[in-house]
Structure formats: structure tokens, C-alpha cells
Write a protein that holds these residues in place. Structure first.
Motif, short mmCIF file in Angstrom:
data_model
loop_
_atom_site.label_atom_id
_atom_site.label_comp_id
_atom_site.label_asym_id
_atom_site.label_seq_id
_atom_site.Cartn_x
_atom_site.Cartn_y
_atom_site.Cartn_z
N PRO A 1 0.84 -1.21 0.00
CA PRO A 1 0.00 0.00 0.00
C PRO A 1 0.87 1.25 0.00
O PRO A 1 1.95 1.27 0.61
N ASN A 2 0.42 2.29 -0.66
CA ASN A 2 1.25 3.47 -0.93
C ASN A 2 1.98 4.02 0.29
O ASN A 2 3.19 4.26 0.25
N GLU A 3 1.26 4.22 1.39
CA GLU A 3 1.89 4.80 2.58
C GLU A 3 2.94 3.86 3.17
O GLU A 3 3.99 4.30 3.64
N VAL A 4 2.65 2.54 3.15
CA VAL A 4 3.59 1.56 3.69
C VAL A 4 4.84 1.47 2.81
O VAL A 4 5.97 1.44 3.30
N GLU A 5 4.61 1.45 1.50
CA GLU A 5 5.74 1.41 0.56
C GLU A 5 6.64 2.63 0.75
O GLU A 5 7.87 2.51 0.79
N TRP A 6 6.02 3.78 0.90
CA TRP A 6 6.78 5.01 1.09
C TRP A 6 7.52 5.01 2.42
O TRP A 6 8.69 5.42 2.51
N GLY A 7 6.87 4.51 3.49
CA GLY A 7 7.50 4.46 4.80
C GLY A 7 8.70 3.54 4.82
O GLY A 7 9.74 3.86 5.41
N LEU A 8 8.59 2.38 4.18
CA LEU A 8 9.70 1.44 4.11
C LEU A 8 10.85 2.04 3.31
O LEU A 8 12.03 1.92 3.70
N TYR A 9 10.51 2.68 2.23
CA TYR A 9 11.54 3.35 1.42
C TYR A 9 12.24 4.45 2.23
O TYR A 9 13.47 4.60 2.16
N LYS A 10 11.47 5.21 3.02
CA LYS A 10 12.04 6.32 3.79
C LYS A 10 13.05 5.83 4.83
O LYS A 10 14.03 6.52 5.12
N ILE A 11 12.81 4.64 5.41
CA ILE A 11 13.78 4.11 6.37
C ILE A 11 15.11 3.85 5.68
O ILE A 11 16.18 4.24 6.17
N LEU A 12 15.06 3.18 4.54
CA LEU A 12 16.30 2.88 3.81
C LEU A 12 16.94 4.16 3.28
O LEU A 12 18.17 4.29 3.27
N HIS A 13 16.11 5.10 2.84
CA HIS A 13 16.64 6.37 2.32
C HIS A 13 17.30 7.17 3.44
O HIS A 13 18.36 7.79 3.24
#
Length: 335
Positions: A118-130
Motif C-alpha cells: 500500500p502506498n503509505e507503507v511502501e513510502w515508509g519502508l523506502y524512507k527508512i532505507l533512504h
């Protein structure tokens, strides 16, 4: 300069922790589903290519060095492999245990290969790695400028020459050098450094976090883990273990739930079996593959006969089991 580096490591860890909390607060976030999102090959491990593909899906191109660093970052126990347990420990919050357990206890859901969360979850996971990638770039500059001896600094902090230092030793070091700090800084440094979770920082752990990262460290970690493992449990190559008709499920290394203490007032064995299969997350295959050396088919039939009540058909659902269900199984096997 090395003291400033330690403080910067604390600050970077606190920034990453903030993003972890934001992700775990999302009701649609479930760590195992997030792990399967990145594990495109469904081999039970996140690979170097998986990380590159995930970041590309979120419009972020990585260099070879950056991808290698993220692989090492996710490899919590430093054995050269990123399993679900490693992933969960680096993605879930480290300072908010209630939020951590809430996120880990959510119902999992199926994620198709090459599909996003889901968009928010995908973005949140990406933000941790970023965020961790930003930390890496920032600290890399400071580490390259730092000329002080890591060994000497470690010996100063470990003034009792124990071979490790604790949070109290680090506090004393900060006080002696007139450095402003708070308890959260101490906690953050240990979260970033203490990979064996013994509340002590050894010289090896200190070197990992202080010295500049090099991709060869991953190979050294894998080699060290290989030779520290008993021979009969060693895997010779990087390929997934051979699968039979029952192995397309999570193995025991992917279960990340809080242990539940056994109930001392145990009911009748047959009643326990009935209660076990009535659990909404009951999954006979996941339970089976958490038993040591239980791979032959004949042992699976015997396991079913032991666990299931009379005339009860096996349940082959793929929903991840909870700690409560796992503990109920253990109670039956102990009798």
C-alpha cells in the motif's frame, strides 16, 4: 574528531528511529509482508539485487557501494545474510516496545512478486532505507576525516580494560570530555552498535560502526558465520534449500513474535489439541517447520498425528502463526 563521530552516529540513529516509528504507526504495515515485498525471489533472504530493485521501484538509483551498505545495515546479526529476523529488528522501532509489538502482531497479508505495498507503507519502508542511506553519506565524510586511533579510543572508554564497554562507561567518557549528551544519545549509540544485544560494545562492534564501510565486510561476515556454524548445518552455496511439497511457507527464522510463557495449569491433552486448531492463525505447516530436523515426509505425518486431535484434517492455510499458537504447540509436544 572521533568523539564528534560518536555523537553524529547517535544523531543519525535517532533520525532513523523517528522514521521507524512513523512506519509502524501505519495500520496497514506488517513486517512480514514488507519482507516478502523485498524478497522477490521468495528464497527467504533479501539479496543485493532485491535492494537495488526496491529502491529503483521508488525512483532511487543506488551505487554499488550504497547497495552493499544497505545490505549490511539490514543484516542485523552480521552473518552475511538478511533473513526476516534481521529485517524486522532493523525496521521495527527499538525504543517504543509497545508500538513494536503492535506492529509485529498485526495480521499478515499476501504480496505478489513484483507488486508494491500500500502506498503509505511502501513510502515508509523506502524512507527508512533512504534515511539510513543519508546517514551513511553523512558519516562517510566524517569517518574519512577522522585520523584518531579507533583502538586507543576504545581503550579510553573501556578504562577497566574489560574488552567491552557499557552505557555507564560511555557516559563517563562523555563527562570526562565535557560533551553535552542525554540518555537518548547513549541508547541510540547502543542501538546502532550492539548487534548481539548484550548491552555491551566489543572492539569488533566498535570497529564496525566507527571505521569506514567497505563491501568486503559482507564477505568476511559470511565467511565468519560459515566457519562458526557446526558442519552439519552449513550451507555450501547461496542457493535456496531444496524444497518439497511442504516447504513453500515461512521457516522458523522468519517468526518474529514475543515469546509467551507457558501456562502451568494445563488442561487435558485432547482439549489442548482442540483449542490449538481453533486458533484463527493455526497453520500446521509453519508449526512443522519450526521443529528441528523435521523435513522428511514421514516425520510430517507423525507430527500431524501428534499435534492434531482425532479425525481432524490438516489445515494448510498460509497465514503466519502467532506466539500464542506456537506456545500451545510446544505445550502439547512436551507431554
Amino acid at each position: 574528531m572521533l568523539t564528534e563521530l560518536i555523537i553524529e552516529i547517535c544523531e543519525c540513529e535517532r533520525r532513523t528511529e523517528t522514521v521507524r516509528k512513523l512506519l509502524s504507526q501505519l495500520s496497514q504495515f506488517e513486517p512480514y509482508a514488507a519482507f516478502k515485498r523485498m524478497d522477490k525471489s521468495r528464497c527467504g533472504e533479501i539479496s543485493y539485487q532485491d535492494i537495488i530493485d526496491f529502491m529503483l521501484d521508488n525512483n532511487c538509483t543506488l551505487t554499488s557501494l550504497e547497495a552493499s551498505y544497505l545490505l549490511q545495515y539490514l543484516d542485523f546479526n552480521r552473518d552475511g545474510r538478511v533473513t526476516y529476523t534481521d529485517f524486522a529488528k532493523q525496521i521495527l522501532p527499538k525504543t517504543d516496545l509497545i508500538l513494536k509489538e503492535t506492529a509485529a502482531a498485526r495480521d499478515s497479508y499476501f504480496v505478489l512478486a513484483n507488486k508494491t505495498l500500500p502506498n503509505e507503507v511502501e513510502w515508509g519502508l523506502y524512507k527508512i532505507l533512504h534515511q539510513e542511506l543519508s546517514n551513511f553519506k553523512h558519516l562517510k565524510i566524517i569517518k574519512e576525516l577522522c585520523k584518531e586511533s579507533v583502538q586507543q579510543t576504545f581503550q579510553i572508554i573501556d578504562h577497566y580494560q574489560l574488552g567491552y564497554f557499557t552505557s555507564q562507561h560511555l557516559e563517563s567518557y562523555f563527562k570526562n570530555n565535557f560533551i553535552q549528551y542525554d540518555k537518548q544519545d547513549i541508547s541510540a549509540f547502543f542501538h546502532a552498535s550492539d548487534r548481539d544485544e548484550d548491552n555491551k560494545i566489543s572492539i569488533v562492534e566498535f570497529n564496525y560502526v566507527i571505521k569506514p564501510f567497505h563491501p568486503s565486510q559482507i564477505l568476511k561476515d559470511r565467511e565468519r558465520a560459515f566457519y562458526s556454524t557446526p558442519k552439519k548445518y552449513r550451507r555450501i552455496d547461496n542457493s535456496p534449500k531444496p524444497q518439497n511439497s511442504f516447504t513453500n511457507v515461512r521457516s522458523k527464522q522468519f517468526i518474529y513474535k514475543t515469546p509467551v510463557k507457558a501456562d502451568l495449569s494445563q488442561p487435558d491433552l485432547e482439549i489442548q489439541k482442540q483449542q490449538l486448531i481453533q486458533q484463527s492463525d493455526f497453520n500446521i505447516i509453519d508449526l512443522f517447520y519450526q521443529q528441528p530436523k523435521a523435513t522428511p515426509e514421514m516425520k510430517f505425518r507423525k507430527f500431524c498425528k501428534t499435534i492434531l486431535p482425532k479425525n481432524a484434517p490438516p489445515n494448510y492455510q498460509t497465514k503466519p502463526i502467532s506466539a500464542k499458537t506456537y506456545q500451545m504447540m510446544l505445550n502439547i509436544l512436551r507431554q
